[in-house]
Scaffold this active site. Structure first.
Site, PDB file in Angstrom:
ATOM      1  N   ASP A  94       0.873  -1.179   0.000  1.00  0.00           N
ATOM      2  CA  ASP A  94       0.000   0.000   0.000  1.00  0.00           C
ATOM      3  C   ASP A  94       0.907   1.225   0.000  1.00  0.00           C
ATOM      4  OD1 ASP A  94      -1.483   2.276   1.070  1.00  0.00           O
ATOM      5  OD2 ASP A  94      -3.092   0.852   1.496  1.00  0.00           O
ATOM      6  N   ILE A  95       1.051   1.840  -1.166  1.00  0.00           N
ATOM      7  CA  ILE A  95       2.012   2.928  -1.349  1.00  0.00           C
ATOM      8  C   ILE A  95       1.236   4.211  -1.630  1.00  0.00           C
ATOM      9  CG2 ILE A  95       4.043   3.708  -2.607  1.00  0.00           C
ATOM     10  CD1 ILE A  95       4.389   1.085  -1.003  1.00  0.00           C
ATOM     11  N   GLU A  96       1.356   5.180  -0.722  1.00  0.00           N
ATOM     12  CA  GLU A  96       0.586   6.414  -0.843  1.00  0.00           C
ATOM     13  C   GLU A  96       1.321   7.554  -0.154  1.00  0.00           C
ATOM     14  OE1 GLU A  96      -2.926   6.429   1.911  1.00  0.00           O
ATOM     15  OE2 GLU A  96      -2.531   4.266   1.984  1.00  0.00           O
ATOM     16  N   GLY A  97       0.793   8.766  -0.329  1.00  0.00           N
ATOM     17  CA  GLY A  97       1.369   9.941   0.327  1.00  0.00           C
ATOM     18  C   GLY A  97       2.814  10.170  -0.077  1.00  0.00           C
ATOM     19  N   ARG A 304      -6.350  -0.222   5.698  1.00  0.00           N
ATOM     20  CA  ARG A 304      -6.096   1.179   5.425  1.00  0.00           C
ATOM     21  C   ARG A 304      -6.259   1.992   6.696  1.00  0.00           C
ATOM     22  NH1 ARG A 304      -5.292   4.823   2.101  1.00  0.00           N
ATOM     23  NH2 ARG A 304      -6.279   6.818   2.234  1.00  0.00           N
TER      24      ARG A 304
END
Length: 334
Positions: A94-97, A304
Site C-alpha cells: 500500500d504505497i501512498e502519500g 487502510r
C-alpha cells in the site's frame, strides 16, 4: 475475523499495516513485532476454515520498509521475513502519500520484490505481488504510473493493481466515481502492458472504497453505491473488491459522522460484506487468499489506516473474482 466469517460469510481478509519498527524490520503498526503478535495464529485459523489473509505493507502512517532499509538486499530480507512469518503467497504494498513520491525508495522496493519473487520461483514457490494505490476519479496519478512502469521494466511481475476509490475531496457520486476510476485504470494498464487482452487487464484490477462517511465527510459511499460497484465488477471481471474496513461495517448511533467503529451511513451490520461478497472466492493461495469457486470472490479491506500507527492493526475485506491466479483529501483518492 471469526465473527465476520461465521455471521457475514466472509473468508478473505487483508491485515494492515506492517511498517518499519524504526529500523529495517517490519512490525504491525510499527510497534508490535510480528513474532510476538497473535496474528499469525489467527491467520492460520482463517486458513483452516477455508479462507485466507494477506498482509499489506505500507499505508498512510509510519514508515514503509523501502524508506527504512538502505539496501536492496536488506529490504528483500525484511519483506521475506514478513512472508515467512505469515506463510504468504501474495504480498500487498500500500504505497501512498510521501512514500509514493519517493522514487529512490520505489526503485529499491521494486528491485527487492523482483529479487524475492525470483528466489521464490527458483525454490518452486509462488509469490504474487500486488500494489494498492491512491487514485484520481479518472485513474492513477503520474507518480503511481511511474512506479508501475519501473516495476515492469525491472522484471517485477505485478499480479494486481488495487485502487483506493475514496477521499477525493469534492462532492462526488461515490459509486459512479469508483467505476469511472476503474475504467481509467483499465486504459492506463493497457498502455503499460499493451500485450494483455481486455479480460486480462480487468483481471489485474482491484477496487477498494471506504464504506460510509469518508475522511472527506462530504463523500459517502452507500450500500446502493456498493451494489452498483459489485454489478460493474461482475460485468467486467474486476478480480478483487475490498472495503475499508471490517470494523466499520455496522451502523453508527447517528448518520453523517466519521468514525472508526461504524460507517455513518444507513445500513445494517455486515451489509457491505453481503453486497460485495455475492460470489464465493477461488481456492486459497495468496496474501489475500482465494476460496474455491468458478466466479470471482469478494474481499474487504482492513488494511487502510484511519488512525495513528500505534493503534492495533486493522482488517479489510476483499472479494476475489477469479480462481486462475495464485496467489488527504485532495482530488487524489486514498
Amino acid at each position: 475475523m471469526e465473527r465476520a466469517r461465521r455471521e457475514w460469510g466472509l473468508s478473505h481478509f487483508t491485515l494492515g499495516f506492517v511498517i518499519s519498527d524504526g529500523g529495517c524490520e517490519g512490525a504491525l503498526d510499527g510497534t508490535v513485532p510480528i513474532v510476538e503478535s497473535e496474528w499469525p495464529q489467527a491467520v492460520e485459523g482463517v486458513r483452516a476454515a477455508g479462507g485466507d489473509v494477506i498482509v499489506s505493507l505500507g499505508g498512510g502512517a509510519g514508515t514503509e520498509l523501502a524508506r527504512a532499509c538502505t539496501s536492496v538486499d536488506e529490504l528483500a530480507d525484511a519483506y521475506g521475513r514478513v512472508v515467512e512469518a505469515f506463510g504468504l503467497r501474495r504480498i500487498d504494498l500500500d504505497i501512498e502519500g510521501p512514500t509514493l513520491e519517493d522514487d529512490t525508495a520505489n526503485e529499491r522496493r521494486t528491485q527487492a520484490l523482483a529479487r524475492l519473487q525470483h528466489d521464490y520461483t527458483a525454490a518452486g514457490r509462488e509469490l504474487a505481488v500486488q500494489y494498492t494505490l491512491p487514485t484520481h476519479p479518472y485513474g492513477l496519478p503520474d507518480s503511481a504510473l511511474r512506479l508501475l512502469r519501473d516495476a515492469r521494466d525491472r522484471g517485477l511481475d505485478i499480479d494486481l493493481v488495487n485502487i483506493m476509490t475514496m477521499d477525493y475531496g469534492p462532492d462526488f457520486d461515490m459509486g459512479e466515481t469508483a467505476i469511472r476510476a476503474a475504467k481509467g485504470l483499465h486504459e492506463q494498464l493497457a498502455e503499460i502492458w499493451p500485450g494483455k487482452s481486455d479480460e486480462q487487464l480487468w483481471a489485474m484490477e482491484g477496487n477498494t472504497p471506504m464504506v460510509g462517511v469518508n475522511d472527506a465527510v462530504n463523500e459517502v459511499f452507500s450500500t446502493a453505491d456498493a451494489t452498483e460497484l459489485a454489478a460493474f465488477a461482475d460485468e467486467t471481471g474486476i478480480r478483487i473488491l475490498s472495503y475499508w474496513s471490517l470494523g466499520r461495517d455496522r451502523p453508527c448511533p447517528e448518520l453523517g459522522a466519521l468514525a472508526e467503529e461504524c460507517s455513518g451511513t444507513a445500513q445494517g451490520a455486515g451489509d457491505f460484506a453481503r453486497i460485495l461478497n455475492r460470489t464465493s472466492p477461488p481456492a486459497p493461495g495468496t496474501l489475500r487468499a482465494t476460496p474455491p469457486a468458478p466466479e470471482r470472490p469478494s474481499e474487504w479491506h482492513a488494511d487502510r489506516p484511519q488512525a495513528p500507527a500505534a493503534l492495533p492493526p486493522a482488517l479489510a475485506v476483499r472479494r476475489r473474482l477469479d480462481r486462475h491466479r495464485r496467489p488527504t483529501a485532495s482530488d487524489t483518492g486514498g
